[in-house]
Design an enzyme around this catalytic site. Structure first.
Site, PDB file in Angstrom:
ATOM      1  CG  HIS A   1      23.484 -17.729 -27.291  1.00 16.29           C
ATOM      2  ND1 HIS A   1      22.536 -17.004 -27.986  1.00 16.29           N
ATOM      3  CD2 HIS A   1      23.591 -17.111 -26.083  1.00 16.29           C
ATOM      4  CE1 HIS A   1      22.120 -15.998 -27.235  1.00 16.29           C
ATOM      5  NE2 HIS A   1      22.723 -16.039 -26.055  1.00 16.29           N
TER       6      HIS A   1
ATOM      7  CG  HIS B   1      23.319 -17.282 -22.670  1.00 17.09           C
ATOM      8  ND1 HIS B   1      23.950 -16.102 -22.954  1.00 17.09           N
ATOM      9  CD2 HIS B   1      24.271 -18.116 -22.192  1.00 17.09           C
ATOM     10  CE1 HIS B   1      25.249 -16.210 -22.668  1.00 17.09           C
ATOM     11  NE2 HIS B   1      25.469 -17.428 -22.208  1.00 17.09           N
TER      12      HIS B   1
ATOM     13  CG  ASP C   1      18.016 -14.617 -22.957  1.00 11.83           C
ATOM     14  OD1 ASP C   1      18.969 -15.399 -22.787  1.00 11.83           O
ATOM     15  OD2 ASP C   1      18.135 -13.530 -23.552  1.00 11.83           O
ATOM     16  CG  HIS C   2      18.575 -16.511 -26.848  1.00 13.38           C
ATOM     17  ND1 HIS C   2      18.430 -15.697 -27.941  1.00 13.38           N
ATOM     18  CD2 HIS C   2      19.111 -15.740 -25.866  1.00 13.38           C
ATOM     19  CE1 HIS C   2      18.866 -14.477 -27.636  1.00 13.38           C
ATOM     20  NE2 HIS C   2      19.280 -14.479 -26.385  1.00 13.38           N
TER      21      HIS C   2
HETATM   22 ZN   LIG Z   1      19.722 -13.087 -24.980  1.00 10.99          ZN
END
Ligand SMILES: [Zn+2]
Length: 266
Positions: free
Chosen positions: A81, A83, A85-86
């Site tokens: 996904h 977001h 942090d990814h």
């Molecule tokens: Zn995450």
């Protein structure tokens, strides 16, 4: 576990299955647990790999992932996904690895190819099946590795605790997703969940049942808080998430808003 070696001990760095190995990003926080799990997927002995969720835009981490490739070419970067942090490191990682980025959300793609429910990727004998799992975010995907009977779950299921419904997520979708994942896990005999944060889970059905039960309990608690006179999402958080670290309250408030939207539609 029918011959599959799933090392569960120690930290998640290096953990995984024969075809999926975790490289842990150094972005630990209450929201990201030990940090983001970047997964390197490859058929043993193959010269090409897939990299799932490069993680934050952290040059040292991205170069460590390149190191873990052991000279293998990256056929594509996949995102569970969008977001940050990814995905924040995806562009830089794609540059280092000279690879396209495939994601459900167009905004996160580099190159012509997207990713969607039902897609099957084949890379030198490695098979990856894409499962649409909206809920945590609108664009969440899981990746099923039939050969290892393992499901990469992104933030849809975490290795510890439970996930929040983000501002771009939807609780009705999330509950449908949990049911779908549970049915799939049962049907295919899933033996491991490889989460976006936290350790590998070796009992997928129990983990998913726990998630469904948790969501039901939280919804009941929100209903009770409303009945007791809580008027705003902030007031509901103070009651329902009293047991949760205060640094998580902003995320909890997004989750409460998602629960209120869900309850309004019932
Ligand atoms: Zn995450």
């Amino acid at each position: 576990m029918s011959g599959l070696r799933i090392p569960l001990g120690g930290g998640p760095d290096g953990s995984g299955t024969p075809r999926a190995v975790n490289v842990l990003a150094p972005n630990a926080s209450p929201m990201t647990l030990d940090g983001t799990n970047t997964w390197v997927l490859a058929e043993p002995g193959a010269e090409s790999a897939l990299v799932v969720d490069p993680g934050p835009d952290d040059e040292a981490h991205l170069r460590r992932v390149i190191g873990h490739l052991g000279g293998r070419r990256v056929a594509a970067v996949l995102l569970t996904h969008g977001h940050a942090d990814h995905s924040a490191g995806a562009r830089r990682f794609a540059e280092l690895a000279r690879a396209p980025v495939r994601a459900l959300d167009r905004a996160h793609r580099l190159g012509d190819e997207g990713l969607a429910d039902g897609d099957v990727l084949a890379v030198e004998g490695l098979e990856v099946r894409v499962v649409g799992t909206p809920g945590h975010s609108f664009d969440s995907l899981c990746f099923w590795l039939p050969q290892d009977r393992a499901m990469l779950t992104g933030d849809t299921v975490l290795g510890r605790g439970t996930t929040m419904i983000a501002g771009d997520g939807d609780l009705a979708d999330y509950l449908t997703t949990l049911d779908k994942l549970r049915a799939t896990a049962e049907e295919v005999g899933a033996q491991a969940l490889l989460p976006g944060h936290g350790p590998v889970l070796d009992d997928p059905i129990a983990a998913l049942d726990g998630y469904v039960a948790h969501r039901r309990r939280r919804l009941d608690a929100v209903r009770r808080a409303l009945a007791a006179g809580a008027g705003t999402p902030g007031e509901i958080v103070e009651i329902v998430y009293a047991d949760v670290d205060r640094s998580l309250w902003p995320a909890a408030e997004a989750s409460v808003r998602a629960q209120l939207r869900y309850l309004e539609r019932l």
